[in-house]
Design a protein around this motif. Structure first.
Motif, PDB file in Angstrom:
ATOM      1  N   ALA A   1       0.826  -1.201   0.000  1.00 13.44           N
ATOM      2  CA  ALA A   1       0.000   0.000   0.000  1.00 13.44           C
ATOM      3  C   ALA A   1       0.859   1.249   0.000  1.00 13.44           C
ATOM      4  O   ALA A   1       0.593   2.216  -0.723  1.00 13.44           O
ATOM      5  CB  ALA A   1      -0.932  -0.015   1.222  1.00 13.44           C
ATOM      6  N   ALA A   2       1.900   1.245   0.813  1.00 18.49           N
ATOM      7  CA  ALA A   2       2.800   2.397   0.849  1.00 18.49           C
ATOM      8  C   ALA A   2       3.503   2.576  -0.482  1.00 18.49           C
ATOM      9  O   ALA A   2       3.759   3.689  -0.934  1.00 18.49           O
ATOM     10  CB  ALA A   2       3.823   2.221   1.971  1.00 18.49           C
ATOM     11  N   GLY A   3       3.817   1.449  -1.139  1.00 16.63           N
ATOM     12  CA  GLY A   3       4.534   1.518  -2.398  1.00 16.63           C
ATOM     13  C   GLY A   3       3.712   2.135  -3.518  1.00 16.63           C
ATOM     14  O   GLY A   3       4.263   2.535  -4.542  1.00 16.63           O
ATOM     15  N   GLN A   4       2.381   2.203  -3.359  1.00 18.24           N
ATOM     16  CA  GLN A   4       1.547   2.830  -4.372  1.00 18.24           C
ATOM     17  C   GLN A   4       1.700   4.345  -4.378  1.00 18.24           C
ATOM     18  O   GLN A   4       1.317   5.010  -5.333  1.00 18.24           O
ATOM     19  CB  GLN A   4       0.081   2.450  -4.123  1.00 18.24           C
ATOM     20  CG  GLN A   4      -0.194   0.950  -4.294  1.00 18.24           C
ATOM     21  CD  GLN A   4      -1.598   0.582  -3.862  1.00 18.24           C
ATOM     22  OE1 GLN A   4      -2.438   1.449  -3.644  1.00 18.24           O
ATOM     23  NE2 GLN A   4      -1.853  -0.709  -3.746  1.00 18.24           N
ATOM     24  N   ASP A   5       2.271   4.887  -3.320  1.00 18.82           N
ATOM     25  CA  ASP A   5       2.519   6.317  -3.244  1.00 18.82           C
ATOM     26  C   ASP A   5       3.533   6.710  -4.300  1.00 18.82           C
ATOM     27  O   ASP A   5       4.597   6.110  -4.406  1.00 18.82           O
ATOM     28  CB  ASP A   5       3.024   6.655  -1.841  1.00 18.82           C
ATOM     29  CG  ASP A   5       3.523   8.079  -1.726  1.00 18.82           C
ATOM     30  OD1 ASP A   5       3.118   8.910  -2.560  1.00 18.82           O
ATOM     31  OD2 ASP A   5       4.316   8.335  -0.812  1.00 18.82           O
ATOM     32  N   SER A   6       3.223   7.710  -5.087  1.00 17.52           N
ATOM     33  CA  SER A   6       4.093   8.110  -6.191  1.00 17.52           C
ATOM     34  C   SER A   6       5.424   8.657  -5.724  1.00 17.52           C
ATOM     35  O   SER A   6       6.372   8.735  -6.495  1.00 17.52           O
ATOM     36  CB  SER A   6       3.378   9.168  -7.050  1.00 17.52           C
ATOM     37  OG  SER A   6       3.103  10.331  -6.278  1.00 17.52           O
ATOM     38  N   THR A   7       5.523   9.019  -4.427  1.00 17.38           N
ATOM     39  CA  THR A   7       6.784   9.559  -3.923  1.00 17.38           C
ATOM     40  C   THR A   7       7.675   8.489  -3.313  1.00 17.38           C
ATOM     41  O   THR A   7       8.813   8.766  -2.941  1.00 17.38           O
ATOM     42  CB  THR A   7       6.524  10.632  -2.852  1.00 17.38           C
ATOM     43  OG1 THR A   7       5.972  10.015  -1.686  1.00 17.38           O
ATOM     44  CG2 THR A   7       5.588  11.702  -3.367  1.00 17.38           C
ATOM     45  N   ALA A   8       7.178   7.237  -3.164  1.00 20.33           N
ATOM     46  CA  ALA A   8       7.938   6.204  -2.465  1.00 20.33           C
ATOM     47  C   ALA A   8       9.277   5.945  -3.130  1.00 20.33           C
ATOM     48  O   ALA A   8      10.262   5.609  -2.466  1.00 20.33           O
ATOM     49  CB  ALA A   8       7.120   4.915  -2.387  1.00 20.33           C
ATOM     50  N   GLY A   9       9.338   6.101  -4.439  1.00 18.21           N
ATOM     51  CA  GLY A   9      10.568   5.829  -5.165  1.00 18.21           C
ATOM     52  C   GLY A   9      11.694   6.793  -4.881  1.00 18.21           C
ATOM     53  O   GLY A   9      12.830   6.543  -5.280  1.00 18.21           O
ATOM     54  N   LYS A  10      11.413   7.879  -4.190  1.00 21.04           N
ATOM     55  CA  LYS A  10      12.479   8.849  -3.917  1.00 21.04           C
ATOM     56  C   LYS A  10      13.321   8.463  -2.711  1.00 21.04           C
ATOM     57  O   LYS A  10      14.347   9.071  -2.447  1.00 21.04           O
ATOM     58  CB  LYS A  10      11.895  10.241  -3.715  1.00 21.04           C
ATOM     59  CG  LYS A  10      11.215  10.489  -2.379  1.00 21.04           C
ATOM     60  CD  LYS A  10      10.744  11.941  -2.282  1.00 21.04           C
ATOM     61  CE  LYS A  10      10.159  12.265  -0.921  1.00 21.04           C
ATOM     62  NZ  LYS A  10       9.751  13.673  -0.783  1.00 21.04           N
ATOM     63  N   TYR A  11      12.892   7.420  -1.971  1.00 20.77           N
ATOM     64  CA  TYR A  11      13.591   7.013  -0.769  1.00 20.77           C
ATOM     65  C   TYR A  11      14.528   5.851  -1.056  1.00 20.77           C
ATOM     66  O   TYR A  11      14.197   4.942  -1.807  1.00 20.77           O
ATOM     67  CB  TYR A  11      12.593   6.607   0.312  1.00 20.77           C
ATOM     68  CG  TYR A  11      11.639   7.702   0.692  1.00 20.77           C
ATOM     69  CD1 TYR A  11      12.014   8.700   1.582  1.00 20.77           C
ATOM     70  CD2 TYR A  11      10.361   7.751   0.144  1.00 20.77           C
ATOM     71  CE1 TYR A  11      11.134   9.713   1.935  1.00 20.77           C
ATOM     72  CE2 TYR A  11       9.477   8.762   0.480  1.00 20.77           C
ATOM     73  CZ  TYR A  11       9.866   9.747   1.369  1.00 20.77           C
ATOM     74  OH  TYR A  11       9.003  10.754   1.701  1.00 20.77           O
ATOM     75  N   LEU A  12      15.677   5.860  -0.404  1.00 17.04           N
ATOM     76  CA  LEU A  12      16.631   4.764  -0.545  1.00 17.04           C
ATOM     77  C   LEU A  12      16.049   3.456  -0.035  1.00 17.04           C
ATOM     78  O   LEU A  12      16.250   2.398  -0.640  1.00 17.04           O
ATOM     79  CB  LEU A  12      17.920   5.101   0.233  1.00 17.04           C
ATOM     80  CG  LEU A  12      18.983   4.013   0.313  1.00 17.04           C
ATOM     81  CD1 LEU A  12      19.533   3.716  -1.076  1.00 17.04           C
ATOM     82  CD2 LEU A  12      20.093   4.410   1.271  1.00 17.04           C
ATOM     83  N   SER A  13      15.321   3.508   1.096  1.00 17.77           N
ATOM     84  CA  SER A  13      14.739   2.315   1.717  1.00 17.77           C
ATOM     85  C   SER A  13      13.295   2.581   2.093  1.00 17.77           C
ATOM     86  O   SER A  13      12.886   3.738   2.223  1.00 17.77           O
ATOM     87  CB  SER A  13      15.529   1.932   2.972  1.00 17.77           C
ATOM     88  OG  SER A  13      16.891   1.737   2.679  1.00 17.77           O
TER      89      SER A  13
END
Length: 372
Positions: free
Chosen positions: A42-54
């Motif tokens: 669910a958190a991974g669906q956030d479009s900003t999740a990819g900006k984090y290293l972990s």
């Protein structure tokens, strides 16, 4: 754990209001693999999740200040448990109003995370007043020890200890704080000869500055405006691990010329979050610079220091605080840390992990928690 200056951050858009609400509930006594994986998805669906290293290790609960240890072939994590307490925000961090600790374990890095439930509750600590901040743990004498800072009934931070026969707890607190202890962020390091040491201290809301003269002074400024920066503290632990064996001493953090940092050098001076690990015979003292948000480190030849500054382990995370631990597991080194990906609020954080690299010359490769 820290004090902070009020700062507005760009809120993160998470998938659904139901998920946000779930983050504010206590996890069940054991978080199943399926529950963790579903919430991470669910958190991974956030479009900003990819900006984090972990990504967050425990998406179903707000956690921070992770102290990681390897016990019985597993990684055990002893974090703060952030809650929305409704306490007004201020620069002393009163809204970091935590009331219990949970212990988490993993058989492998980024594998299933097990929540072992409440390990210690503030209501069970006879001398406690408020604010359970960043803890640490240790093992010796066939027992597990949980060290924790909490304000006493006079609103002064002291460090307590609780014991258990299991690394997961529950832990039974001693009736009084450790004699001679003060301030916050206890971190216990046990050397290869079996001797244990506690490192502690935090300025601003951590109250270390109030002990600069050896006696408590509630009127002291958050930190000196001139002269040398305040030093973190250390003490040798007794064999029973329940108290100090000798006096509390300053930990010297020096520049390349052997001089202490001035109080005005906020990029390098100590603020809070002491941690010690040993690598190739050298002792690495790492810490948070606080209002400049670095995790910095210094290296020495003795667990008592002095330590010579070498650089930055972790660049600033999203959020105001930065607090970490470093542990070796199955031949690799890992950095545990936190940010505010799940909430966008400084006092509602989530813990993370990433691999840490010691370079051939003994320095540590700087980690960037946000992708460019």
């Amino acid at each position: 754990m820290t004090s902070f200056k009020s700062t507005k951050y760009l809120p993160l858009v998470l998938a659904a209001a139901a998920f946000t609400g779930a983050c504010q509930k206590q996890a069940s006594s054991e978080t199943t693999s399926t529950q963790v994986e579903n919430t991470v998805a669910a958190a991974g669906q956030d479009s900003t999740a990819g900006k984090y290293l972990s990504q967050p290790l425990i998406p179903g609960m707000y956690t921070a200040d992770p102290s990681a240890h390897v016990f019985n072939g597993k990684i055990y994590i002893y974090p703060s448990h952030d809650i929305e307490a409704g306490t007004p925000e201020n620069d002393n961090g009163d809204h970091f109003d935590m009331r219990d600790y949970h212990v988490f374990s993993m058989d492998s890095v980024n594998g299933k995370v097990t929540d072992h439930g409440v390990a210690l509750d503030i209501k069970d600590i006879p001398w406690a007043g408020r604010q359970l901040w960043a803890p640490d743990a240790a093992f010796k004498n066939g027992k597990y020890y949980l060290y924790f800072p909490v304000k006493d009934k006079q609103d002064v931070f002291r460090i307590g200890v609780a014991t258990s026969t299991s690394p997961a707890g529950p832990f039974k607190p001693e009736a009084k704080p450790i004699a001679g202890s003060f301030s916050i962020d206890p971190a216990v390091f046990t050397d290869t000869d079996g001797t244990s040491y506690m490192y502690f201290g935090g300025i601003w809301g951590g109250q270390l500055q109030r002990w600069a003269t050896g006696k408590y002074d509630s009127t002291a400024a958050p930190e000196p405006a001139t002269g040398n920066a305040l030093a973190p503290k250390m003490a040798k632990m007794r064999a029973d691990m329940l108290g100090f064996d000798g006096p509390v001493k300053d930990v010297q953090i020096l520049d390349q010329n052997g001089k202490p940092f001035p109080a005005t050098d906020h990029n390098k001076r100590f603020f809070e979050a002491a941690w010690v690990h040993k690598y190739n015979g050298k002792y690495y003292f790492s810490y948070s610079t606080g209002d400049t948000h670095n995790i910095a480190y210094a290296v020495g030849d003795s667990p008592a220091g002095p330590f010579t500054y070498k650089g930055v382990i972790l660049n600033p995370v999203e959020g105001w605080t930065n607090h970490h631990s470093i542990v070796e597991f199955n031949g690799k080194w890992y950095l545990f840390y936190h940010d505010t990906q799940l909430s966008g609020k400084t006092h509602l954080r989530n813990i993370k992990v990433t691999e840490l690299t010691h370079l051939p010359d003994g320095t540590i490769q700087t980690i960037h928690p946000l992708k460019s």
